[in-house]
Scaffold this motif. Sequence first.
Motif, PDB file in Angstrom:
ATOM      1  N   ILE A 190       0.965  -1.535  -0.021  1.00 41.52           N
ATOM      2  CA  ILE A 190       0.075   0.048  -0.032  1.00 41.52           C
ATOM      3  C   ILE A 190       0.731   1.538   0.323  1.00 41.52           C
ATOM      4  O   ILE A 190       0.644   2.196  -0.600  1.00 41.52           O
ATOM      5  CB  ILE A 190      -0.971  -0.098   1.206  1.00 41.52           C
ATOM      6  CG1 ILE A 190      -2.030  -1.245   1.031  1.00 41.52           C
ATOM      7  CG2 ILE A 190      -1.902   1.531   1.311  1.00 41.52           C
ATOM      8  CD1 ILE A 190      -2.586  -1.626   2.210  1.00 41.52           C
ATOM      9  N   SER A 193       3.008   2.133  -3.327  1.00 42.54           N
ATOM     10  CA  SER A 193       1.684   1.916  -4.633  1.00 42.54           C
ATOM     11  C   SER A 193       2.420   0.553  -5.321  1.00 42.54           C
ATOM     12  O   SER A 193       2.737   0.696  -6.371  1.00 42.54           O
ATOM     13  CB  SER A 193       1.692   3.026  -5.104  1.00 42.54           C
ATOM     14  OG  SER A 193       1.149   3.870  -4.190  1.00 42.54           O
ATOM     15  N   LYS A 195       1.897  -2.610  -7.712  1.00 40.90           N
ATOM     16  CA  LYS A 195       0.852  -3.032  -8.603  1.00 40.90           C
ATOM     17  C   LYS A 195       0.611  -4.586  -7.918  1.00 40.90           C
ATOM     18  O   LYS A 195       0.928  -5.067  -9.633  1.00 40.90           O
ATOM     19  CB  LYS A 195       0.584  -3.085  -9.795  1.00 40.90           C
ATOM     20  CG  LYS A 195       1.590  -1.078  -9.976  1.00 40.90           C
ATOM     21  CD  LYS A 195      -0.029  -0.207 -10.233  1.00 40.90           C
ATOM     22  CE  LYS A 195       0.605   0.992 -10.271  1.00 40.90           C
ATOM     23  NZ  LYS A 195      -0.963   2.111 -10.683  1.00 40.90           N
ATOM     24  N   ASP A 198      -5.547  -4.280  -6.243  1.00 42.18           N
ATOM     25  CA  ASP A 198      -6.528  -2.897  -5.851  1.00 42.18           C
ATOM     26  C   ASP A 198      -6.020  -2.556  -4.528  1.00 42.18           C
ATOM     27  O   ASP A 198      -6.236  -4.005  -3.835  1.00 42.18           O
ATOM     28  CB  ASP A 198      -7.427  -3.281  -6.511  1.00 42.18           C
ATOM     29  CG  ASP A 198      -8.438  -3.467  -6.158  1.00 42.18           C
ATOM     30  OD1 ASP A 198      -9.314  -3.437  -4.569  1.00 42.18           O
ATOM     31  OD2 ASP A 198      -8.425  -4.408  -6.901  1.00 42.18           O
ATOM     32  N   SER A 199      -6.104  -1.573  -4.192  1.00 35.73           N
ATOM     33  CA  SER A 199      -6.228  -1.166  -2.730  1.00 35.73           C
ATOM     34  C   SER A 199      -7.559  -2.193  -2.019  1.00 35.73           C
ATOM     35  O   SER A 199      -6.710  -2.228  -0.650  1.00 35.73           O
ATOM     36  CB  SER A 199      -6.431   0.023  -2.291  1.00 35.73           C
ATOM     37  OG  SER A 199      -7.058   0.660  -2.830  1.00 35.73           O
TER      38      SER A 199
END
Length: 250
Positions: A190, A193, A195, A198-199
């Motif tokens: 997180i 960021s 990949k 998704d968060s």
Amino acid sequence: MNKPFYKRVLLKLSGEALMGEKGYGIDPFTVNYMAEEIKKAYQLGVEIAVVIGGGNIWRGSEAQAQGIERATADYMGMLATVINALALQNALEKQEVDTRVQSAIEMRELAEPYIRRKAIRHLEKGRVVIFAAGTGNPYFTTDTAAALRAIEIGADVIMKGTKVDGIYSSDPVKNSKAKKFDILTYMDVIRNSLKVMDSTAITLCMDNNLPIIVFNIRKSDNLKKIILGQKIGSIVLKEVKNDTGIQEES
């Protein structure tokens, strides 16, 4: 035969994984390859569920950029995942692997409606269960669907099959100096960021302490080796420990 390290797993495949070297659609050779890899793992006695994306047929984000309403574009993407699920089911059953497709959007002529207890029963009976149509809701990715379904069925791990051999600091195809991570935490993903998923999916996994393994599905036997406990790809955990119980790849 070695004993599987995991009892029940959820395999996440992108739609692009089914198109091989083609720029669009489904490549039968690639789908058959995926079915063969799943069969190798299945023969170990592990319970396997699968979530497939639909990006090889339809990408909601691109459609939205062209003026299609986001919710409509997402529903169209869900239908694309059903097409992919049926293609994989067909390939698996040609390999004599008993398979069920469950859809979050009801379409009884093609697939069973998603029912958690029924999905678990199928797994217990030795059937591969393919979850289609994402969560059945717009604004949620198939990554989030994979995390949600994995938690619901009590999977030991999410295995995300990709075209690269793990999680990198940046795209290794574009940046030859990108650093590969063998083990990292949800918060690492997180904060940086990365990949991975998704968060929303990462947060779901973090809240439920569900490990994520990212690996190269295009390398034969990788899925089987991971299920047997070999250290392949990258793993995301709640906290990094010296001993995860995972063996080094021989």
